[in-house]
Design a protein around this motif. Structure first.
Motif, PDB file in Angstrom:
ATOM      1  N   MET A   1      -2.294   2.445 -10.774  1.00  0.00           N
ATOM      2  CA  MET A   1      -3.007   2.947  -9.598  1.00  0.00           C
ATOM      3  C   MET A   1      -2.019   3.202  -8.467  1.00  0.00           C
ATOM      4  O   MET A   1      -1.203   2.353  -8.151  1.00  0.00           O
ATOM      5  N   LYS A   2      -2.096   4.410  -7.875  1.00  0.00           N
ATOM      6  CA  LYS A   2      -1.248   4.710  -6.727  1.00  0.00           C
ATOM      7  C   LYS A   2      -2.117   4.731  -5.475  1.00  0.00           C
ATOM      8  O   LYS A   2      -3.147   4.078  -5.413  1.00  0.00           O
ATOM      9  N   PHE A   3      -1.721   5.512  -4.489  1.00  0.00           N
ATOM     10  CA  PHE A   3      -2.444   5.521  -3.223  1.00  0.00           C
ATOM     11  C   PHE A   3      -3.612   6.510  -3.289  1.00  0.00           C
ATOM     12  O   PHE A   3      -3.554   7.612  -2.766  1.00  0.00           O
ATOM     13  N   ASN A   4      -4.707   6.087  -3.933  1.00  0.00           N
ATOM     14  CA  ASN A   4      -5.928   6.868  -3.903  1.00  0.00           C
ATOM     15  C   ASN A   4      -6.723   6.487  -2.644  1.00  0.00           C
ATOM     16  O   ASN A   4      -6.346   5.562  -1.917  1.00  0.00           O
ATOM     17  N   PRO A   5      -7.813   7.181  -2.323  1.00  0.00           N
ATOM     18  CA  PRO A   5      -8.569   6.866  -1.111  1.00  0.00           C
ATOM     19  C   PRO A   5      -9.028   5.408  -1.029  1.00  0.00           C
ATOM     20  O   PRO A   5      -9.081   4.834   0.060  1.00  0.00           O
ATOM     21  N   GLU A   6      -9.321   4.797  -2.177  1.00  0.00           N
ATOM     22  CA  GLU A   6      -9.759   3.400  -2.178  1.00  0.00           C
ATOM     23  C   GLU A   6      -8.642   2.479  -1.693  1.00  0.00           C
ATOM     24  O   GLU A   6      -8.871   1.552  -0.898  1.00  0.00           O
ATOM     25  N   VAL A   7      -7.417   2.727  -2.138  1.00  0.00           N
ATOM     26  CA  VAL A   7      -6.289   1.904  -1.717  1.00  0.00           C
ATOM     27  C   VAL A   7      -6.014   2.109  -0.232  1.00  0.00           C
ATOM     28  O   VAL A   7      -5.751   1.158   0.506  1.00  0.00           O
ATOM     29  N   VAL A   8      -6.076   3.355   0.230  1.00  0.00           N
ATOM     30  CA  VAL A   8      -5.826   3.638   1.640  1.00  0.00           C
ATOM     31  C   VAL A   8      -6.840   2.910   2.511  1.00  0.00           C
ATOM     32  O   VAL A   8      -6.481   2.284   3.520  1.00  0.00           O
ATOM     33  N   GLU A   9      -8.097   2.969   2.137  1.00  0.00           N
ATOM     34  CA  GLU A   9      -9.125   2.287   2.933  1.00  0.00           C
ATOM     35  C   GLU A   9      -8.952   0.777   2.874  1.00  0.00           C
ATOM     36  O   GLU A   9      -9.198   0.074   3.858  1.00  0.00           O
ATOM     37  N   HIS A  10      -8.546   0.269   1.721  1.00  0.00           N
ATOM     38  CA  HIS A  10      -8.263  -1.173   1.607  1.00  0.00           C
ATOM     39  C   HIS A  10      -7.172  -1.576   2.603  1.00  0.00           C
ATOM     40  O   HIS A  10      -7.280  -2.607   3.263  1.00  0.00           O
ATOM     41  N   CYS A  11      -6.136  -0.760   2.709  1.00  0.00           N
ATOM     42  CA  CYS A  11      -5.065  -1.050   3.672  1.00  0.00           C
ATOM     43  C   CYS A  11      -5.582  -0.967   5.098  1.00  0.00           C
ATOM     44  O   CYS A  11      -5.328  -1.859   5.919  1.00  0.00           O
ATOM     45  N   ARG A  12      -6.316   0.078   5.401  1.00  0.00           N
ATOM     46  CA  ARG A  12      -6.754   0.299   6.774  1.00  0.00           C
ATOM     47  C   ARG A  12      -7.679  -0.806   7.261  1.00  0.00           C
ATOM     48  O   ARG A  12      -7.641  -1.178   8.449  1.00  0.00           O
ATOM     49  N   ARG A  13      -8.481  -1.352   6.384  1.00  0.00           N
ATOM     50  CA  ARG A  13      -9.398  -2.427   6.786  1.00  0.00           C
ATOM     51  C   ARG A  13      -8.649  -3.679   7.227  1.00  0.00           C
ATOM     52  O   ARG A  13      -9.217  -4.519   7.936  1.00  0.00           O
ATOM     53  N   VAL A 276       6.572 -12.745  10.074  1.00  0.00           N
ATOM     54  CA  VAL A 276       7.451 -12.000   9.159  1.00  0.00           C
ATOM     55  C   VAL A 276       7.076 -12.299   7.713  1.00  0.00           C
ATOM     56  O   VAL A 276       6.981 -11.380   6.875  1.00  0.00           O
ATOM     57  N   LEU A 277       6.860 -13.562   7.416  1.00  0.00           N
ATOM     58  CA  LEU A 277       6.416 -13.929   6.064  1.00  0.00           C
ATOM     59  C   LEU A 277       5.102 -13.234   5.736  1.00  0.00           C
ATOM     60  O   LEU A 277       4.913 -12.713   4.625  1.00  0.00           O
ATOM     61  N   GLY A 278       4.198 -13.191   6.723  1.00  0.00           N
ATOM     62  CA  GLY A 278       2.903 -12.556   6.500  1.00  0.00           C
ATOM     63  C   GLY A 278       3.013 -11.080   6.195  1.00  0.00           C
ATOM     64  O   GLY A 278       2.333 -10.568   5.296  1.00  0.00           O
ATOM     65  N   CYS A 279       3.897 -10.357   6.900  1.00  0.00           N
ATOM     66  CA  CYS A 279       3.975  -8.912   6.666  1.00  0.00           C
ATOM     67  C   CYS A 279       4.670  -8.598   5.346  1.00  0.00           C
ATOM     68  O   CYS A 279       4.313  -7.633   4.660  1.00  0.00           O
ATOM     69  N   ILE A 280       5.650  -9.423   4.957  1.00  0.00           N
ATOM     70  CA  ILE A 280       6.301  -9.203   3.665  1.00  0.00           C
ATOM     71  C   ILE A 280       5.315  -9.453   2.534  1.00  0.00           C
ATOM     72  O   ILE A 280       5.238  -8.682   1.555  1.00  0.00           O
ATOM     73  N   ASP A 281       4.529 -10.509   2.664  1.00  0.00           N
ATOM     74  CA  ASP A 281       3.538 -10.800   1.622  1.00  0.00           C
ATOM     75  C   ASP A 281       2.401  -9.790   1.608  1.00  0.00           C
ATOM     76  O   ASP A 281       1.810  -9.523   0.557  1.00  0.00           O
ATOM     77  N   TYR A 282       2.096  -9.204   2.774  1.00  0.00           N
ATOM     78  CA  TYR A 282       1.119  -8.106   2.798  1.00  0.00           C
ATOM     79  C   TYR A 282       1.616  -6.951   1.922  1.00  0.00           C
ATOM     80  O   TYR A 282       0.868  -6.409   1.099  1.00  0.00           O
ATOM     81  N   LEU A 283       2.869  -6.585   2.089  1.00  0.00           N
ATOM     82  CA  LEU A 283       3.430  -5.493   1.297  1.00  0.00           C
ATOM     83  C   LEU A 283       3.490  -5.860  -0.189  1.00  0.00           C
ATOM     84  O   LEU A 283       3.225  -5.017  -1.054  1.00  0.00           O
ATOM     85  N   ALA A 284       3.841  -7.112  -0.475  1.00  0.00           N
ATOM     86  CA  ALA A 284       3.889  -7.541  -1.876  1.00  0.00           C
ATOM     87  C   ALA A 284       2.501  -7.492  -2.501  1.00  0.00           C
ATOM     88  O   ALA A 284       2.341  -7.049  -3.654  1.00  0.00           O
ATOM     89  N   ASP A 285       1.480  -7.923  -1.764  1.00  0.00           N
ATOM     90  CA  ASP A 285       0.116  -7.873  -2.289  1.00  0.00           C
ATOM     91  C   ASP A 285      -0.328  -6.427  -2.509  1.00  0.00           C
ATOM     92  O   ASP A 285      -1.082  -6.144  -3.456  1.00  0.00           O
ATOM     93  N   LEU A 286       0.127  -5.526  -1.651  1.00  0.00           N
ATOM     94  CA  LEU A 286      -0.154  -4.113  -1.871  1.00  0.00           C
ATOM     95  C   LEU A 286       0.475  -3.650  -3.184  1.00  0.00           C
ATOM     96  O   LEU A 286      -0.127  -2.891  -3.953  1.00  0.00           O
ATOM     97  N   GLY A 287       1.674  -4.157  -3.463  1.00  0.00           N
ATOM     98  CA  GLY A 287       2.325  -3.836  -4.728  1.00  0.00           C
ATOM     99  C   GLY A 287       1.554  -4.352  -5.923  1.00  0.00           C
ATOM    100  O   GLY A 287       1.430  -3.662  -6.945  1.00  0.00           O
ATOM    101  N   HIS A 288       1.017  -5.570  -5.808  1.00  0.00           N
ATOM    102  CA  HIS A 288       0.180  -6.107  -6.890  1.00  0.00           C
ATOM    103  C   HIS A 288      -1.028  -5.210  -7.129  1.00  0.00           C
ATOM    104  O   HIS A 288      -1.430  -4.975  -8.270  1.00  0.00           O
ATOM    105  N   MET A 289      -1.607  -4.701  -6.026  1.00  0.00           N
ATOM    106  CA  MET A 289      -2.808  -3.894  -6.147  1.00  0.00           C
ATOM    107  C   MET A 289      -2.502  -2.559  -6.829  1.00  0.00           C
ATOM    108  O   MET A 289      -3.197  -2.174  -7.779  1.00  0.00           O
ATOM    109  N   VAL A 290      -1.453  -1.863  -6.395  1.00  0.00           N
ATOM    110  CA  VAL A 290      -1.190  -0.546  -6.991  1.00  0.00           C
ATOM    111  C   VAL A 290      -0.672  -0.673  -8.413  1.00  0.00           C
ATOM    112  O   VAL A 290      -0.847   0.241  -9.227  1.00  0.00           O
TER     113      VAL A 290
END
Length: 416
Positions: A1-13, A276-290
């Motif tokens: 899964m890449k950046f489809n509309p569902e992933v974008v909305e998940h990020c924006r929320r 800083v830990l929170g933002c790095i883990d946010y990006l890592a969790d995004l990686g898990h999702m895609v």
């Protein structure tokens, strides 16, 4: 899964700021290059630290030990984020600028008259003035690398010819915070090392768009700031262990002589490091999702996230650039050839035939569109292009922006 509309909305929320409105219009944040918005988990991490773990580190009691554990974890997360194999080679400070000034002072002690330092006319001034002032203190000579006016890319032939046996340091950005161009820093680092020079890389603008890999980029030092990649106002610096150990740090006597504490001036903002830990883990969790997997280690998850971010942002950039090309009164500064878009990130600076950058930013602001005007501290670039004092209008897309926002911006520019 890449950046489809569902992933974008998940990020924006996850970004509370994106719910802001300007009158009846939803706010549109295109000011990311000056500082991105932050997800709720970063806000929560900062608040939780202050509410439950607020203490200096090194104490023999619960909150101090909690702080020690947090700082250790942030070091490991930062190593994963930067692709470093040694967490102790990363240290923190107020911002990239402050960290660079401190390092420049230490490096200047190793320079002498006749030595040469190289900076560029493309960089943010935080990667120019610290080295210019340090060279002045040491009596060293500073050379400025120019750029090609047609696409605002560095003059690589001049770069190659300027590096010589007297060169002690080359300072160059990984990506331009003004034009979005990505520099071939691996090649530049190789040229510098062949001449025996050190390389300092500014990855501040690179960090929200491309995966940083300090080994692959080839520099000796690299700096970035978390508030440019969805975190708080904190700077990160990486350096090769042998250099950080060898150089003399300007510090107080009780501070440790070992890494990384040797280079951290005074007590850090522990609450910001929690962010800083929170933002790095946010990006890592995004990686898990895609990737569709929660078993990846943090570095592998970050790689997945940035591959998806790069692909998504390039599509938005292509859409933006095509639309801008249809508006006759607008000029884009930087790479505009679609076949070269792999050499740029989704940051675009423009000028308008009738309105200066401040007037254009103010008019867009009435539409709820937040963009930046001026030179954004890329002063050498703005002077070289003859854009001072008005500068340019900067449009910065990151992964929480949408193609719908790109279309809305283009409509607003057409109405203007």
């Amino acid at each position: 899964m890449k950046f489809n509309p569902e992933v974008v909305e998940h990020c924006r929320r996850q970004f509370p700021a994106l719910s802001r409105r300007v009158g009846d219009l939803p706010a549109m944040f295109l000011d990311g290059p000056a500082g991105t918005q932050v997800p709720q988990r970063v806000i929560d991490a900062i608040g939780n630290y202050l509410a439950h773990n607020n203490a200096n580190h090194g104490g023999l009691f619960a909150t101090a030990r909690d702080s020690d554990r947090l700082l250790d974890e942030v070091q490991r997360a930062a190593a994963d984020f930067l692709g470093a194999d040694d967490p102790e080679t990363i240290y923190f400070g107020q911002n990239m600028t402050s960290l660079t000034f401190a390092l420049s002072r230490a490096l200047a002690k190793t320079w002498k008259p006749g030595d040469e330092i190289i900076v560029t006319r493309l960089d943010h001034d935080a990667n120019v003035t610290p080295w210019v002032l340090a060279a002045k203190d040491a009596g060293a000579t500073v050379h400025y690398i120019g750029l090609k006016h047609d696409d605002c890319t560095l003059d690589l032939e001049q770069f190659r010819q300027t590096i010589n046996s007297r060169t002690k340091l080359v300072a160059v950005g990984c990506a331009s915070n003004a034009t979005g161009g990505v520099n071939p820093v691996r090649d530049i680092s190789s040229w510098a090392h062949q001449a025996g020079a050190l390389v300092f890389l500014d990855a501040v603008h690179y960090a929200p768009h491309r995966l940083i890999d300090v080994q692959a980029l080839g520099g000796d030092f690299l700096a970035c700031s978390a508030y440019k990649f969805f975190g708080p106002h904190t700077g990160l610096m990486w350096g090769k262990r042998e250099l950080l150990q060898k150089l003399t740090a300007y510090k107080v006597r009780p501070a440790p002589d070992t890494l990384p504490g040797k280079w951290m001036t005074g007590t850090q903002s522990h609450e910001s490091l929690a962010g800083v830990l929170g933002c790095i883990d946010y990006l890592a969790d995004l990686g898990h999702m895609v990737a569709g997997s929660d078993t990846l280690d943090r570095r592998a998850a970050l790689r997945e996230a940035y591959e998806a971010i790069e692909e998504y942002e390039r599509k938005m950039c292509e859409r933006l650039m095509h639309g801008l090309s249809q508006i006759s009164e607008i000029k884009v500064w930087g790479i505009t050839n679609p076949t070269q878009f792999d050499k740029r990130v989704a940051t675009v600076s423009i000028t308008h035939d009738r309105y200066n950058s401040a007037e254009l930013a103010e008019r867009l602001g009435r539409y709820g569109i937040f963009s930046w005007h001026g030179n954004y501290y890329a002063l050498q670039l703005s002077e070289t292009l003859g854009r001072e004092p008005a500068g340019m209008l900067r449009i910065g897309l990151v992964h929480y922006n949408t193609t719908g926002e790109v279309d809305r911006l283009l409509r607003a520019l057409e109405e203007v």
